[in-house]
Design a protein around this motif. Structure first.
Motif, short mmCIF file in Angstrom:
data_model
loop_
_atom_site.label_atom_id
_atom_site.label_comp_id
_atom_site.label_asym_id
_atom_site.label_seq_id
_atom_site.Cartn_x
_atom_site.Cartn_y
_atom_site.Cartn_z
N LEU A 46 0.68 -1.30 -0.54
CA LEU A 46 -0.09 0.40 0.18
C LEU A 46 1.06 1.07 -0.15
O LEU A 46 2.13 0.94 0.39
CB LEU A 46 -0.91 -0.12 1.31
CG LEU A 46 -2.16 1.22 0.83
CD1 LEU A 46 -2.76 0.58 -0.09
CD2 LEU A 46 -2.56 1.23 3.06
N VAL A 85 -9.56 0.84 -1.44
CA VAL A 85 -8.04 1.21 -0.06
C VAL A 85 -8.87 2.34 0.06
O VAL A 85 -7.35 3.08 1.13
CB VAL A 85 -7.07 0.70 -0.43
CG1 VAL A 85 -7.01 -0.85 -0.61
CG2 VAL A 85 -6.27 1.81 -1.46
N PRO A 99 -3.35 0.98 -4.31
CA PRO A 99 -2.40 -0.85 -3.82
C PRO A 99 -1.93 -1.51 -5.07
O PRO A 99 -1.96 -1.18 -5.34
CB PRO A 99 -4.35 -1.48 -3.98
CG PRO A 99 -4.95 -0.87 -5.22
CD PRO A 99 -4.12 0.86 -4.59
N LYS A 103 -2.67 -5.74 -2.15
CA LYS A 103 -3.97 -5.65 -1.92
C LYS A 103 -5.61 -5.89 -3.07
O LYS A 103 -6.25 -5.78 -2.93
CB LYS A 103 -4.46 -3.92 -1.52
CG LYS A 103 -3.23 -3.60 0.18
CD LYS A 103 -3.56 -5.02 0.65
CE LYS A 103 -4.60 -3.10 1.36
NZ LYS A 103 -5.53 -4.14 2.86
#
Length: 280
Positions: A46, A85, A99, A103
Motif C-alpha cells: 500500500l 483502499v 493498492p 492488496k
C-alpha cells in the motif's frame, strides 16, 4: 533500471498491470476450483500517493488520476479496487492511497482461494505484514526466484504467479528467463504473469527473442507504449508476459486495452497497446 514500487505507485504501468491482473483472475474464477495467487516481489502492499517517494515523481497524475477522470465503464473494476483502499476519502480529490498487487489480489480472493506474498527487502516485508494484517495472506521474506520454484505447483488445482521485480540487477532478465523455464517444466499448465518496464524497443526485442526460444506453447505478450516513438533514456511504458492466459481473458482483452490506451495517452501522443503471441 531500478524500479522501486514506492516511487512509481499509481503510474501508467500500475494501471495496466493491475487492470489486467483483475481481469485475468476474474476470468480464472469463472470456474469454482480453488486458486493460489503468488506474488514473488510484493513490495509494501500500500502506498501514499502524497508521500515523499511517490510525491517526488508525481507519476500518479499520468496514471491512476487519469483513469479516475475518465469514466469509461470498462475501467470500473480497476477504479473500484483503488477506491476500496480509500474508503472515507474525499472523492473529489481523487485517491490518496494506492493498492499494490498484494492488496489488489486480496480483494479478489474467494473463500477457497489462497494468497502467498513474498518480499525480500526487510523493511518492505515488515510494512507488508502490517498492511496485510486481517487478510488470509501468507507473507514470506525469501529470494523471489527460489520462492517461485518452491511454490509451484501449488496445492490448489490452479494458480497464478505474479513476477514484478524492480530490475535492479543487470542479469534480472536472464534470471527470469531461466526461472520461467524451470517453473514451466514443473508446472506446464500454470498461469504466470511477468511485468517489465520498457525503455527502448530494440533492447526489449532481444529479451523477447530469448523467451520465444523457450518454446512455451501459450505465451502472450502485452506491451503499452506511451509515446508514438521511443523517447531516448526515459521510461517509455511497460509490458506483461502472460503464460497460459484463459480464453475468457483473451477474448475480453481488445476493448479493455483500448480503454486503457485512451485514458493514459500523454498529451500530443496517441500511444499504443499491442498484443503478440510468442507461442501457441
Amino acid at each position: 533500471m531500478n524500479y522501486r514500487h514506492s516511487f512509481h505507485a499509481g503510474n501508467s504501468a500500475d494501471v495496466v498491470k493491475h487492470g489486467l491482473l483483475i481481469a485475468l483472475v476474474r476470468a480464472l474464477q469463472h470456474k469454482d476450483s480453488a486458486l493460489t495467487l503468488i506474488d514473488t516481489h510484493a513490495g509494501c502492499g500500500l502506498y501514499d500517493l502524497n508521500g515523499e517517494e511517490a510525491g517526488r515523481t508525481g507519476e500518479c497524475t499520468q496514471g491512476v488520476l487519469r483513469v479516475f477522470a475518465d469514466r469509461d465503464p470498462l475501467l470500473d473494476d480497476y477504479r473500484a479496487a483503488v477506491q476500496a483502499v480509500n474508503v472515507g476519502a474525499d472523492a473529489g480529490e481523487g485517491p490518496q492511497l494506492y493498492p499494490g498487487s498484494p492488496k489488489v489480489l486480496a480483494q479478489l480472493l474467494r473463500p477457497q482461494d489462497a494468497l502467498i506474498l513474498n518480499e525480500k527487502h526487510p523493511e518492505d516485508a515488515y510494512t507488508l505484514r502490517g498492511v496485510m494484517r486481517g487478510t488470509p495472506a501468507a507473507v514470506h521474506q525469501r529470494d523471489a526466484y527460489e520462492l517461485w520454484l518452491a511454490m509451484v505447483p501449488p496445492r490448489t488445482p490452479r494458480g497464478v504467479v505474479v513476477v514484478d521485480p524492480p530490475y535492479e540487477q543487470t542479469d534480472e532478465r536472464a534470471t527470469i528467463t531461466a526461472t520461467l523455464a524451470a517453473a514451466h517444466r514443473k508446472w506446464a499448465h500454470g498461469v504466470t504473469v511477468i511485468w517489465y518496464p520498457l525503455k527502448e524497443r530494440s533492447t526489449h526485442a532481444q529479451w523477447k527473442h530469448q523467451l520465444r526460444k523457450l518454446g512455451i506453447p501459450k505465451f502472450l505478450n502485452v506491451e503499452h507504449w506511451l509515446y508514438d516513438s521511443d523517447q531516448p533514456g526515459i521510461y517509455n511504458g511497460a509490458g506483461l508476459f502472460i503464460v497460459n492466459p484463459p480464453y475468457a481473458f483473451t477474448q475480453a482483452l481488445p476493448p479493455l486495452l483500448e480503454a486503457m490506451r485512451a485514458a493514459l495517452a500523454p498529451e500530443g501522443h496517441r500511444g499504443e497497446i499491442t498484443t503478440d503471441w510468442l507461442g501457441k
